[in-house]
Structures are given as structure tokens and as C-alpha cells.
Design a protein around this motif. Structure first.
Motif, PDB file in Angstrom:
ATOM      1  N   GLU A 143       0.822  -1.206   0.000  1.00  0.00           N
ATOM      2  CA  GLU A 143       0.000   0.000   0.000  1.00  0.00           C
ATOM      3  C   GLU A 143       0.858   1.259   0.000  1.00  0.00           C
ATOM      4  N   THR A 175       0.779   3.822  -3.098  1.00  0.00           N
ATOM      5  CA  THR A 175       0.424   5.223  -2.903  1.00  0.00           C
ATOM      6  C   THR A 175       1.517   6.134  -3.455  1.00  0.00           C
ATOM      7  N   ASP A 215      -6.634   6.692  -8.931  1.00  0.00           N
ATOM      8  CA  ASP A 215      -7.437   6.945  -7.733  1.00  0.00           C
ATOM      9  C   ASP A 215      -7.443   5.671  -6.893  1.00  0.00           C
ATOM     10  N   LYS A 216      -6.735   5.716  -5.773  1.00  0.00           N
ATOM     11  CA  LYS A 216      -6.608   4.484  -4.994  1.00  0.00           C
ATOM     12  C   LYS A 216      -7.923   4.031  -4.379  1.00  0.00           C
ATOM     13  N   GLU A 217      -8.922   4.903  -4.359  1.00  0.00           N
ATOM     14  CA  GLU A 217     -10.248   4.529  -3.866  1.00  0.00           C
ATOM     15  C   GLU A 217     -11.074   3.833  -4.950  1.00  0.00           C
ATOM     16  N   THR A 226     -12.337   1.238  -7.783  1.00  0.00           N
ATOM     17  CA  THR A 226     -12.327  -0.227  -7.856  1.00  0.00           C
ATOM     18  C   THR A 226     -12.166  -0.684  -9.303  1.00  0.00           C
ATOM     19  N   ASP A 236     -15.157   0.239 -11.232  1.00  0.00           N
ATOM     20  CA  ASP A 236     -15.156   1.634 -11.682  1.00  0.00           C
ATOM     21  C   ASP A 236     -14.422   1.758 -13.013  1.00  0.00           C
TER      22      ASP A 236
END
Length: 136
Positions: free
Chosen positions: A33, A37, A115-117, A119, A122
């Protein structure tokens, strides 16, 4: 994570960065992670710089084609990095992305992967619907 650390280790082996810097990276960035990031932030910053350069000088057709190729390559790399896809899934998505001829859509796909949020779903939702030879 291991690909990034191996790449950085190769830089250290070939004298591009100091071995001490590699050891610090290996120590500080142990989790996927953290590396993910860091990589995504670096890629987002690079993308921002490219946009600024494009706005400053204008984008010619040749530059746009080159940018689309770069975006396609980045999408392939980010897909492999972010999601555990088997070879067939990766190849299928790579082909779908290769068929996209709109820079704005490629940019949106890259933004989603950065965008790490976001999925996998998405990302898939942004892809154009596949045309098939069979009717259903």
C-alpha cells in the motif's frame, strides 16, 4: 511492490542511485500500500506536468497520438499493478484499451486507475461496450 523495488535495486546496482538509498527504500516502504500510494502520487504528478506542457504549447495531432500510446501503456501497467488479473483478462483489457481512439477516455481511465479509492468495477464501467458478432 516487488517489481518496483527490483527496479530501484537495479538502479542501485548500476550506480544510478546509492545502495544506501535502496536500503532506505526497502526499509521504509515495506508494504504494498505504501509503495502503491507513492507510485500513484508520482504518476499523478507526472500526468499533471504533461497536461501543463500540453496546454502551454498546444497539442498537435502527432503529439496526441503519442500521448494516447503513452496512456495505453500506462493503463496496462497500472492494471497489472493494481489488480490481480490472469493473463487472459490482462490481454482482453489491453485489447479493449488499444481500440480506444479518444484521448479524453484514455485520460479518464488513467485517472480512475490512479485513484486508490477506485475499484476494478469503476474502471470497467468506463470502457466502451464490446461489440460482438453474435446477437443476444
Amino acid at each position: 511492490m516487488s517489481l518496483f523495488l527490483n527496479w530501484f535495486r537495479q538502479l542501485a546496482v548500476h550506480g544510478k542511485v546509492s545502495p544506501e538509498d535502496y536500503e532506505k527504500l526497502d526499509y521504509v516502504y515495506r508494504t504494498k500500500e505504501e509503495v502503491q500510494t507513492m507510485l500513484m502520487e508520482a504518476l499523478a504528478e507526472e500526468k499533471r506536468k504533461i497536461y501543463e506542457q500540453g496546454e502551454a504549447i498546444g497539442i498537435t495531432k502527432g503529439e496526441a497520438i503519442g500521448r494516447m500510446e503513452n496512456q495505453r501503456e500506462m493503463i496496462g501497467q497500472l492494471l497489472a499493478f493494481r489488480f490481480e488479473l490472469d493473463e487472459a483478462e490482462q490481454e482482453n483489457l489491453t485489447q479493449q484499451v488499444a481500440d480506444i481512439d479518444k484521448l479524453e477516455l484514455l485520460d479518464a481511465l488513467v485517472d480512475t486507475l490512479l485513484d486508490k479509492e477506485a475499484t476494478f468495477d469503476d474502471f470497467i464501467e468506463l470502457l466502451p461496450e464490446q461489440e460482438t458478432s453474435q446477437s443476444g
